[in-house]
Design an enzyme around this catalytic site. Structure first.
Site, PDB file in Angstrom:
ATOM      1  N   CYS A   1       4.394 -48.441 -46.461  1.00 14.69           N
ATOM      2  CA  CYS A   1       5.136 -47.267 -46.172  1.00 14.69           C
ATOM      3  C   CYS A   1       5.881 -46.691 -47.392  1.00 14.69           C
ATOM      4  O   CYS A   1       5.699 -45.489 -47.580  1.00 14.69           O
ATOM      5  CB  CYS A   1       5.928 -47.522 -45.045  1.00 14.69           C
ATOM      6  SG  CYS A   1       4.828 -47.822 -43.546  1.00 14.69           S
TER       7      CYS A   1
ATOM      8  N   LYS B   1       6.938 -58.499 -47.683  1.00 12.91           N
ATOM      9  CA  LYS B   1       8.048 -58.954 -47.293  1.00 12.91           C
ATOM     10  C   LYS B   1       7.885 -60.074 -45.983  1.00 12.91           C
ATOM     11  O   LYS B   1       6.644 -60.492 -45.805  1.00 12.91           O
ATOM     12  CB  LYS B   1       8.929 -57.631 -46.340  1.00 12.91           C
ATOM     13  CG  LYS B   1       8.145 -57.323 -45.279  1.00 12.91           C
ATOM     14  CD  LYS B   1       9.199 -56.319 -44.653  1.00 12.91           C
ATOM     15  CE  LYS B   1       8.645 -55.474 -43.159  1.00 12.91           C
ATOM     16  NZ  LYS B   1       9.852 -54.875 -42.706  1.00 12.91           N
TER      17      LYS B   1
ATOM     18  N   PHE C   1       9.151 -46.027 -35.959  1.00 12.36           N
ATOM     19  CA  PHE C   1      10.092 -46.685 -37.139  1.00 12.36           C
ATOM     20  C   PHE C   1       9.884 -48.013 -37.043  1.00 12.36           C
ATOM     21  O   PHE C   1      11.072 -48.586 -37.599  1.00 12.36           O
ATOM     22  CB  PHE C   1      11.721 -46.168 -36.525  1.00 12.36           C
ATOM     23  CG  PHE C   1      11.750 -44.581 -36.817  1.00 12.36           C
ATOM     24  CD1 PHE C   1      12.165 -43.984 -37.928  1.00 12.36           C
ATOM     25  CD2 PHE C   1      11.528 -43.654 -35.912  1.00 12.36           C
ATOM     26  CE1 PHE C   1      12.304 -42.639 -38.200  1.00 12.36           C
ATOM     27  CE2 PHE C   1      11.887 -42.299 -35.951  1.00 12.36           C
ATOM     28  CZ  PHE C   1      12.189 -41.856 -37.173  1.00 12.36           C
TER      29      PHE C   1
ATOM     30  N   ASN D   1      12.633 -43.096 -44.314  1.00 10.86           N
ATOM     31  CA  ASN D   1      11.638 -44.031 -45.312  1.00 10.86           C
ATOM     32  C   ASN D   1      12.409 -43.875 -46.658  1.00 10.86           C
ATOM     33  O   ASN D   1      12.400 -44.763 -47.421  1.00 10.86           O
ATOM     34  CB  ASN D   1      10.403 -44.067 -45.123  1.00 10.86           C
ATOM     35  CG  ASN D   1       9.753 -44.975 -44.276  1.00 10.86           C
ATOM     36  OD1 ASN D   1      10.780 -45.540 -43.537  1.00 10.86           O
ATOM     37  ND2 ASN D   1       8.853 -45.192 -44.191  1.00 10.86           N
TER      38      ASN D   1
HETATM   39  P1  NAD Z   1      -3.471 -49.406 -40.417  1.00 15.93           P
HETATM   40  O1  NAD Z   1      -4.333 -49.173 -41.536  1.00 15.93           O
HETATM   41  O2  NAD Z   1      -3.029 -50.924 -40.187  1.00 15.93           O
HETATM   42  O3  NAD Z   1      -4.274 -49.169 -39.251  1.00 15.93           O
HETATM   43  C1  NAD Z   1      -4.904 -48.014 -39.210  1.00 15.93           C
HETATM   44  C2  NAD Z   1      -6.175 -48.148 -38.080  1.00 15.93           C
HETATM   45  O4  NAD Z   1      -6.938 -47.007 -37.791  1.00 15.93           O
HETATM   46  C3  NAD Z   1      -7.049 -49.003 -38.833  1.00 15.93           C
HETATM   47  O5  NAD Z   1      -7.498 -50.240 -37.771  1.00 15.93           O
HETATM   48  C4  NAD Z   1      -8.435 -48.140 -39.018  1.00 15.93           C
HETATM   49  O6  NAD Z   1      -9.546 -48.946 -38.707  1.00 15.93           O
HETATM   50  C5  NAD Z   1      -8.143 -47.141 -37.949  1.00 15.93           C
HETATM   51  N1  NAD Z   1      -9.066 -45.758 -37.948  1.00 15.93           N
HETATM   52  C6  NAD Z   1      -9.226 -45.200 -39.217  1.00 15.93           C
HETATM   53  N2  NAD Z   1     -10.059 -44.257 -38.851  1.00 15.93           N
HETATM   54  C7  NAD Z   1     -10.346 -44.159 -37.551  1.00 15.93           C
HETATM   55  C8  NAD Z   1     -10.897 -43.439 -36.731  1.00 15.93           C
HETATM   56  N3  NAD Z   1     -11.519 -42.131 -37.016  1.00 15.93           N
HETATM   57  N4  NAD Z   1     -10.966 -43.738 -35.151  1.00 15.93           N
HETATM   58  C9  NAD Z   1     -10.276 -44.850 -34.773  1.00 15.93           C
HETATM   59  N5  NAD Z   1      -9.495 -45.645 -35.782  1.00 15.93           N
HETATM   60  C10 NAD Z   1      -9.649 -45.345 -36.919  1.00 15.93           C
HETATM   61  O7  NAD Z   1      -2.036 -48.506 -40.629  1.00 15.93           O
HETATM   62  P2  NAD Z   1      -0.326 -48.625 -40.115  1.00 15.93           P
HETATM   63  O8  NAD Z   1       0.084 -49.369 -40.746  1.00 15.93           O
HETATM   64  O9  NAD Z   1      -0.810 -48.790 -38.567  1.00 15.93           O
HETATM   65  O10 NAD Z   1      -0.293 -47.172 -40.051  1.00 15.93           O
HETATM   66  C11 NAD Z   1      -0.639 -46.231 -39.385  1.00 15.93           C
HETATM   67  C12 NAD Z   1       0.184 -44.903 -39.624  1.00 15.93           C
HETATM   68  O11 NAD Z   1       1.610 -45.291 -39.051  1.00 15.93           O
HETATM   69  C13 NAD Z   1       0.470 -44.355 -41.021  1.00 15.93           C
HETATM   70  O12 NAD Z   1       0.649 -43.321 -41.136  1.00 15.93           O
HETATM   71  C14 NAD Z   1       1.944 -45.341 -41.340  1.00 15.93           C
HETATM   72  O13 NAD Z   1       2.476 -44.670 -42.545  1.00 15.93           O
HETATM   73  C15 NAD Z   1       2.621 -45.371 -40.156  1.00 15.93           C
HETATM   74  N6  NAD Z   1       3.407 -46.081 -39.964  1.00 15.93           N
HETATM   75  C16 NAD Z   1       3.161 -47.567 -40.326  1.00 15.93           C
HETATM   76  C17 NAD Z   1       4.184 -48.537 -40.093  1.00 15.93           C
HETATM   77  C18 NAD Z   1       3.973 -50.120 -40.603  1.00 15.93           C
HETATM   78  O14 NAD Z   1       5.070 -50.389 -40.766  1.00 15.93           O
HETATM   79  N7  NAD Z   1       2.924 -50.172 -40.758  1.00 15.93           N
HETATM   80  C19 NAD Z   1       5.493 -48.354 -39.563  1.00 15.93           C
HETATM   81  C20 NAD Z   1       5.634 -46.874 -39.172  1.00 15.93           C
HETATM   82  C21 NAD Z   1       4.766 -45.814 -39.375  1.00 15.93           C
END
Ligand code: NAD
Length: 454
Positions: free
Chosen positions: A276, A337, A165, A224
């Protein structure tokens, strides 16, 4: 504890670093070689307040490591977090290829005699934990080991749902002091391990909310999409304010004092963006369709958000009688943001696209997101070194993100710099009456010039 975090983006890097901060041994895995090299050499890859200090300290203490090798990352780990992307597929549903791809790899690497907890931290649709489990088992079965190993293998891991979250821009604070930690599990051993891991982060145990896996998966979407609904509701209310001569700021203060409503996520503006909310609203609407339920509110939320961005762009266009060709604008704020460099689905990008399409030229400024924007637009737009540099000879200033430094600018400098004293404010940063006193033509959202001062 020894922990592996697979996926080292916004969520993975913050989670990994914070878990290391409470004394765990953490290895973060990513397929992006350049990212892993940068992180391993001590350079941070995202902007997030407070993260760099923790990151440096934990690398120095030897508690935080990075690798591109999944095998090396999970070696000896008791808990494996999946913090992988879940972008929208063509039909709006969450694309699970990254999660299920890693699950299949894990099926080849996990050992029947080492118990591990595999935690879904990504935002994933209901039923994903079952799919992860199936993908791991299927891939193990493909190894064609003696049938007796299959039973012990299937007992050697548990899938847990632990949606994240954290808010970008306040991610470290949110992770280190969470309001709540939602944990979906059907296993006592997994529950105990998750409790041990998270207890140092919470004030009291009641903030650890245990539930069944499906409810945990759905809770993240519920949170969300509810927030997106609040924003779209206020944006519609702002539309009404403009038509009836009311002020959305005042309506907001009257609403925010009601504890049943709460004071957050009530700002009208040019619509929500980010990595998100847009994708999660789409994905939940899609998941509902798949079980023959039309989640009507969510379709309205998406439509209102689309129209709100268009409404802001039309406001600018209408001011120039529909002719933006040859106009030059300054844009303040590009990140979706404040306090982040993330530009995924940032409303500013939609504004830039429309302005360029209409033949306008742009000079933009953002305290943190300039590098990412330059990668997208190259020399199609100009990049200013500071907020005031962007104003030079512009026909107007457009504000897309409410960074603190934009809130109280030196308006006297506007006179010398801006070609015309016009501001289109998509974040309602200034008082319309003060703007009038400064001789600035000021357009904001849901705040027609009010006649009464209080
Ligand atoms: P992101 O795109 O910033 O990071 C994902 C990472 O995973 C990247 O660095 C990518 O290179 C890596 N990756 C892809 N395939 C891979 C593999 N096979 N092995 C290892 N690494 C691999 O994404 P994020 O913003 O961190 O979001 C990740 C998840 O968390 C999503 O489901 C998102 O909805 C959720 N989420 C995001 C937030 C936010 O604020 N960003 C908050 C809560 C939940």
């Amino acid at each position: 504890m020894k922990i592996a975090v697979i996926g080292t983006g916004y969520v993975g890097l913050v989670s990994g670093t914070c878990f290391a901060e409470t004394g765990n041994q953490v290895t973060c895995v990513d397929i992006d070689k350049a990212k892993v090299e940068k992180l391993s050499s001590g350079q941070i890859t995202i902007y997030e307040p407070g993260l760099e200090k923790l990151f440096e300290r934990n690398i120095k203490e030897g508690r935080l490591k990075f690798t591109t090798s999944l095998e090396e990352g999970i070696d000896g780990a008791q808990i494996i977090f999946l913090a992988l992307p879940t972008p929208p597929g063509e039909d709006g549903s969450a694309d699970l290829k990254y999660i299920l791809g890693v699950a299949a790899d894990l099926g080849k690497l996990l050992k029947p005699d080492e118990f591990k907890v595999i935690v879904d931290k990504s935002t994933v649709p209901v039923g994903t934990a079952d799919k992860v489990r199936d993908a791991i088992l299927k891939s193990f079965a493909e190894l064609n080991l003696p049938p007796s190993t299959f039973y012990s293998f299937s007992e050697a891991f548990e899938i847990v749902s632990n949606p994240e979250f954290l808010r970008e821009g306040a991610a470290v604070e949110d992770f280190m002091k969470p309001d709540r930690v939602v944990i979906g599990t059907h296993s006592d051993s997994a529950r105990k391990m998750m409790e041990q891991l998270y207890l140092p982060f919470v004030q009291d145990e009641s903030s650890l909310i245990f539930m069944d896996i499906r409810s945990a998966e759905l809770t993240k979407y519920a949170a969300n999409t509810f927030l997106a609904t609040k924003i779209s509701f206020m944006n519609e209310m702002a539309q009404l304010c403009e038509r009836v001569g009311a002020n959305i700021d005042m309506v907001k203060s009257g609403l925010a004092s009601d504890p049943r409503i709460g004071r957050f996520f009530l700002n009208a503006g040019l619509g929500y963006g980010g990595s998100c909310l847009p994708k999660d609203v789409k994905a939940l609407a899609r998941s509902a369709n798949e079980v023959n339920y039309n989640f009507k509110i969510l379709h309205a939320v998406m439509e209102v958000n689309r129209l709100q961005k268009q409404f802001f762009i039309d406001k600018i266009s209408d001011y120039y009688h529909g002719d933006l060709n040859g106009k030059h604008f300054a844009i303040w704020g590009l990140a979706f943001k404040p306090n982040t460099d993330d530009i995924r689905e940032a409303p500013a990008l939609e504004v830039i696209d429309c302005m360029l399409k209409e033949g306008a030229t742009l000079t933009v400024f953002d305290p943190e997101a300039m590098g990412h924007v330059e990668k997208v637009y190259g020399d199609k737009i100009q990049y200013a070194a500071g907020q005031y540099d962007a104003l030079s000879d512009a026909d107007a200033l457009i504000i897309c993100t409410e960074w603190a430094e934009f809130r109280t600018p030196d308006f006297n400098r506007f006179e010398k710099l801006l070609g015309a004293k016009v501001i289109f404010d998509g974040r309602n940063l200034y008082d319309p009456i003060k703007m009038k006193d400064f001789g600035i033509n000021y357009e904001s959202i849901g705040r027609p010039l009010v006649k009464y001062k209080f």
